[in-house]
Structure formats: C-alpha cells, structure tokens
Motif scaffolding. Structure first.
Motif, PDB file in Angstrom:
ATOM      1  N   SER A   1       0.829  -1.205   0.000  1.00 27.00           N
ATOM      2  CA  SER A   1       0.000   0.000   0.000  1.00 27.00           C
ATOM      3  C   SER A   1       0.861   1.251   0.000  1.00 27.00           C
ATOM      4  O   SER A   1       2.030   1.229   0.391  1.00 27.00           O
ATOM      5  CB  SER A   1      -0.907   0.021   1.243  1.00 27.00           C
ATOM      6  N   VAL A   2       0.234   2.323  -0.429  1.00 32.23           N
ATOM      7  CA  VAL A   2       0.826   3.655  -0.293  1.00 32.23           C
ATOM      8  C   VAL A   2       0.192   4.308   0.924  1.00 32.23           C
ATOM      9  O   VAL A   2      -1.042   4.394   1.023  1.00 32.23           O
ATOM     10  CB  VAL A   2       0.574   4.510  -1.550  1.00 32.23           C
ATOM     11  N   VAL A   3       1.014   4.739   1.864  1.00 33.01           N
ATOM     12  CA  VAL A   3       0.519   5.276   3.138  1.00 33.01           C
ATOM     13  C   VAL A   3       0.974   6.709   3.307  1.00 33.01           C
ATOM     14  O   VAL A   3       2.163   7.016   3.171  1.00 33.01           O
ATOM     15  CB  VAL A   3       1.008   4.420   4.324  1.00 33.01           C
ATOM     16  N   GLU A   4       0.015   7.582   3.592  1.00 33.50           N
ATOM     17  CA  GLU A   4       0.315   8.987   3.879  1.00 33.50           C
ATOM     18  C   GLU A   4      -0.130   9.296   5.305  1.00 33.50           C
ATOM     19  O   GLU A   4      -1.318   9.413   5.579  1.00 33.50           O
ATOM     20  CB  GLU A   4      -0.415   9.919   2.911  1.00 33.50           C
ATOM     21  N   PRO A   5       0.817   9.412   6.240  1.00 33.72           N
ATOM     22  CA  PRO A   5       0.426   9.719   7.620  1.00 33.72           C
ATOM     23  C   PRO A   5      -0.063  11.160   7.740  1.00 33.72           C
ATOM     24  O   PRO A   5       0.440  12.057   7.063  1.00 33.72           O
ATOM     25  CB  PRO A   5       1.714   9.505   8.415  1.00 33.72           C
ATOM     26  N   LEU A   6      -1.054  11.378   8.608  1.00 32.88           N
ATOM     27  CA  LEU A   6      -1.648  12.693   8.808  1.00 32.88           C
ATOM     28  C   LEU A   6      -1.481  13.107  10.265  1.00 32.88           C
ATOM     29  O   LEU A   6      -1.733  12.320  11.173  1.00 32.88           O
ATOM     30  CB  LEU A   6      -3.133  12.683   8.438  1.00 32.88           C
ATOM     31  N   ASP A   7      -1.087  14.361  10.467  1.00 37.03           N
ATOM     32  CA  ASP A   7      -0.842  14.830  11.828  1.00 37.03           C
ATOM     33  C   ASP A   7      -1.814  15.947  12.211  1.00 37.03           C
ATOM     34  O   ASP A   7      -2.801  16.202  11.516  1.00 37.03           O
ATOM     35  CB  ASP A   7       0.617  15.283  11.994  1.00 37.03           C
ATOM     36  N   LEU A   8      -1.515  16.637  13.298  1.00 34.29           N
ATOM     37  CA  LEU A   8      -2.400  17.666  13.829  1.00 34.29           C
ATOM     38  C   LEU A   8      -2.410  18.951  13.018  1.00 34.29           C
ATOM     39  O   LEU A   8      -3.180  19.860  13.331  1.00 34.29           O
ATOM     40  CB  LEU A   8      -2.028  17.982  15.283  1.00 34.29           C
ATOM     41  N   SER A   9      -1.583  19.040  12.008  1.00 33.48           N
ATOM     42  CA  SER A   9      -1.603  20.226  11.147  1.00 33.48           C
ATOM     43  C   SER A   9      -2.523  20.022   9.942  1.00 33.48           C
ATOM     44  O   SER A   9      -2.648  20.918   9.108  1.00 33.48           O
ATOM     45  CB  SER A   9      -0.187  20.561  10.664  1.00 33.48           C
ATOM     46  N   GLN A  10      -3.156  18.856   9.848  1.00 32.11           N
ATOM     47  CA  GLN A  10      -4.020  18.531   8.711  1.00 32.11           C
ATOM     48  C   GLN A  10      -5.445  18.284   9.200  1.00 32.11           C
ATOM     49  O   GLN A  10      -5.660  17.766  10.301  1.00 32.11           O
ATOM     50  CB  GLN A  10      -3.462  17.311   7.973  1.00 32.11           C
ATOM     51  N   SER A  11      -6.416  18.632   8.375  1.00 28.05           N
ATOM     52  CA  SER A  11      -7.807  18.657   8.812  1.00 28.05           C
ATOM     53  C   SER A  11      -8.297  17.296   9.300  1.00 28.05           C
ATOM     54  O   SER A  11      -8.986  17.203  10.322  1.00 28.05           O
ATOM     55  CB  SER A  11      -8.707  19.183   7.690  1.00 28.05           C
ATOM     56  N   ASP A  12      -7.980  16.221   8.572  1.00 28.84           N
ATOM     57  CA  ASP A  12      -8.428  14.896   9.017  1.00 28.84           C
ATOM     58  C   ASP A  12      -7.795  14.516  10.351  1.00 28.84           C
ATOM     59  O   ASP A  12      -8.458  13.925  11.218  1.00 28.84           O
ATOM     60  CB  ASP A  12      -8.100  13.834   7.961  1.00 28.84           C
TER      61      ASP A  12
END
Length: 236
Positions: A68-79
């Motif tokens: 898979s391609v994984v893009e981690p999201l942190d507290l600076s991103q809306s999700d």
C-alpha cells in the motif's frame, strides 16, 4: 519482460508500504499502520493521528494486508485534527464519568480559538476545583496510555447502555434501526467506558497530550490545538 523472466514463487508473508518521501518499509502481513510509523518516524515533531491508505482514511490500528501507499496525517491537517478532537472529547467524557457518574456532559459547539463549549446536565456547573480534578484524571489516563478500542456491540446491549445513562437522544436515534439489516452498533471502549462516536479515533490515550479545561459562563471549554500551531494551545 519475457516468459523466461517469470518464475513460480511462494506466497509472500510480508507487505510493503511506500511513504510520501519514497521510502519503502516491509513487515509481516497484518502489521498495524502505527507500527510502521514508529519505524518510519521514530520521533516526529508533530504526532501522527491517522493516515490515508491508498487514498482511504484509516485509523492507525488498521492492519496492512497488502502492499500500500501510506500517507500519515498529523495535527496540522484537517483529518488529523478531526480525529484528535473526537478522541479528546471521548477522553474527557470518560474521565468525567469516572469522577462524576451522575453528570451528563453535552459537547456543544466549536469555538474559533480552538475548543468545544461543553455543558453539564443533571447537576450544577463544574467549579474550578472540579474541572481541575477532571484535568488531573485526564492527564493520568494520558500517562497510562489506555487503548481506545472499537467494538461491535449487539444493538440491544448498546441501547441498554444508553438507557442506563439516561441518554435518551441516542436511544431515540438507534431504537428505530432495522435490526435485520444491522443488528449491532460499533462503539468505542476506554478503560471500561463505552460510547458511540461517528468517525475514527486515535489508538490510545497517550496521543492526547494537548488540552485544557476552562470555565466559561454556565459551562466549560475543552480546549485543543489549532492546525497552524498543532502542539500549542491558544492563550489570550
């Protein structure tokens, strides 16, 4: 490629994920996203809260079953912010229920400086001292890093939980559900406290380090970071 370059192979017992920077990590089939991220980003400046897996939003407890391609999201991103706020509200409600089991907490509207206005029903508004007790309990639960578990609960059992807490709004919403179509409800559990939330959560309370409780009019504010300052709380 020619036929001579193709050969019979054994099924792989591992999966690979590709990160946004092009790095590739490999682990056993079923490895959770969080485990991959611990290897890829051992000390992130801003904590990762959720991730996109092949473009689909997933919890960090999601097991990777195929490459898979994984893009981690942190507290600076809306999700990431949405998952954090939802999880923080759950932590606050669970901590409050432990200390004040007769209090009914209603998370009302969001505030522009980063927070939810909350009301307490069934008793007088919390005092400064009581809010400090709740804050201390939340801090204790964060330090203990309790898991936040998603469970499938029989619908009748879920209704009994809501009725026992006099949560008539939730009873009204789910009582009319077609049981033949869906006889269960997905709920989250935190240190023995169960509740329903529409949307994903962080894996455990240790992710929820940034918050503050403030008295406000007849209620209180659950304050959390804003996207442009993901590890700071607004101060006037």
């Amino acid at each position: 490629m020619t036929a001579s370059e193709v050969k019979l192979a054994k099924p792989r017992e591992t999966v690979q994920i590709t990160m946004p920077d092009g790095r590739v990590f490999e682990g056993p089939i079923g490895t959770k996203i969080s485990t991959f991220l611990e290897s890829a980003y051992p000390d992130p400046e801003v904590p990762y809260i959720t991730a996109l897996v092949d473009g689909e939003l997933r919890e960090l407890t999601y097991p990777i079953e195929r490459d898979s391609v994984v893009e981690p999201l942190d507290l600076s991103q809306s999700d990431g912010v949405r998952v954090y706020r939802r999880s923080l509200a759950f932590l606050m409600v669970a901590a409050t229920h432990r200390l004040f089991p007769d209090a009914d907490i209603f998370v009302d509207h969001s505030l522009p400086f980063g927070g939810y206005f909350c009301e307490v029903r069934g008793r007088a508004p919390f005092t400064e001292a009581e809010l400090q007790r709740i804050t201390d309990e939340m801090r204790r639960m964060v330090a203990a890093d309790y898991p936040i578990l998603r469970e499938s609960i029989d619908l009748e059992q879920a209704l009994e939980i809501f009725e026992s807490r006099d949560e008539t709004d939730k009873v009204g919403v789910f009582q009319g559900r077609d049981r033949k179509r869906k006889s269960y409800l997905r709920m989250y559990s935190l240190d023995g406290y169960r509740d329903y939330f529409h949307g994903y959560m962080v894996p455990s309370t240790g992710y929820l380090r940034y918050f503050r409780l403030l008295r406000w009019e007849d209620g209180f504010i659950l304050q959390f970071p804003r996207r442009h300052q993901p590890c700071l709380l607004y101060t006037s």
